[in-house]
Scaffold this active site. Sequence first.
Site, PDB file in Angstrom:
ATOM      1  N   LEU A   1       0.844  -1.196   0.000  1.00 42.37           N
ATOM      2  CA  LEU A   1       0.000   0.000   0.000  1.00 42.37           C
ATOM      3  C   LEU A   1       0.879   1.246   0.000  1.00 42.37           C
ATOM      4  O   LEU A   1       1.675   1.451   0.914  1.00 42.37           O
ATOM      5  CB  LEU A   1      -0.919   0.011   1.227  1.00 42.37           C
ATOM      6  CG  LEU A   1      -2.013   1.085   1.227  1.00 42.37           C
ATOM      7  CD1 LEU A   1      -3.178   0.635   2.087  1.00 42.37           C
ATOM      8  CD2 LEU A   1      -1.522   2.439   1.713  1.00 42.37           C
TER       9      LEU A   1
ATOM     10  N   HIS B   1       6.412   2.829  11.825  1.00 43.80           N
ATOM     11  CA  HIS B   1       6.890   4.084  11.265  1.00 43.80           C
ATOM     12  C   HIS B   1       5.822   5.166  11.438  1.00 43.80           C
ATOM     13  O   HIS B   1       4.619   4.873  11.417  1.00 43.80           O
ATOM     14  CB  HIS B   1       7.206   3.883   9.782  1.00 43.80           C
ATOM     15  CG  HIS B   1       7.937   4.998   9.126  1.00 43.80           C
ATOM     16  ND1 HIS B   1       7.307   6.152   8.702  1.00 43.80           N
ATOM     17  CD2 HIS B   1       9.265   5.145   8.812  1.00 43.80           C
ATOM     18  CE1 HIS B   1       8.199   6.947   8.150  1.00 43.80           C
ATOM     19  NE2 HIS B   1       9.387   6.375   8.205  1.00 43.80           N
TER      20      HIS B   1
END
Length: 373
Positions: free
Chosen positions: A125, A229
């Site tokens: 993605l 992240h």
Amino acid sequence: MIIRPIAPGDLDALLQIAIESGPGFTSLMPDRDALSRKIDHSVDSFARAVTKSGDEHYLFVLEDSATGEIMGTTGIEAAAGVSRPLVHFRRNAVIHHPGDRHKRRTEESLTRCQYYTGCTEVCSLYLRPGFRRANAGKLLSRVRFLFMALHPERFADTVIAEMRGVSDPAGQSPFWDWLKHHVADLDFMSATQLACCGKSGFIERFIPSTPLYTRQMTEAASAVIGQVHEDTRPARHMLEREGFRHRGFVDLLDGGPTLECPRSEIASVRNTCLAEARLHAEKERPESEGGTACKSAIVANTGCSEFRATVTDQAWQIPETGSVMMSARLARHLDLGDGSSACCLPLNHGSRHAQVRQQPGHKPATEEIRYAY
């Protein structure tokens, strides 16, 4: 915005995405030949007649309807860990039992394992920075679950998502910065490329099978185990709302978490419903038709290699007839004709009263995202 299967003509755009996404986005590496093979594999996967998940990999692109530009990608690996090993660290609590029971202590270890072999994995993605707009990320993420609801025979009973771990702006991972001194003195990008390209024996040679104890790690390394992240946090929150949970398995290189959920329990799988497309010429809904407006929903055809989907607020569900009404213009974008089979997934899971009535004998197919995993 239209979601469709990737095609060979999308190679340049896919390469640009692989470059833009940077280190740590391991499912798309900036290698033109490898990406070309990935596209060919995807095209073949969509075209196959499938009764059970195998080595199929489905890669979709999000296309700007006005310009034809590729805005992003999203993908599904039907059975991860089959063609090449899928290896993680498992987090374990280790209890030490000295002679004096009052001195027993517990510490955490990481042990290399292959746990998710054969599970379906959502991956790849990425939404390009210049195209980050309302609902684009949600469409990229949740359209995969709609596709699983339409074609359950193509996927495994358990679905996983390997989330991108913590790294700094230069692409360096605190977890790997500690680990490399104990296994292989390679920079993070080199280690990632070797692992992702399936170089023979890389994991077996460099990643120990004996436990690693977190007490031996630097504070920076241990702090990021199971963390994602910064750009991945919205994607993790979205998956958790879908029903995904972290069960203690983390990435070998950056310590990012893997989330899992039974396919039949994913909210977007359960909330995807079949309907019959009804078309009207006007841009607005004819008042006489009644029905419930989809404030925001993914609407798609039910094909495989010819799959098309978009997010829209210009579709109306008619529960009494089990149909979804849309403009002829929208239907053309989705390759739908009047009376064609379509499906609808409201983006608001709470709007169960607005769902299309199920067809006879049909069971329910069972923060904006930037880029993630």
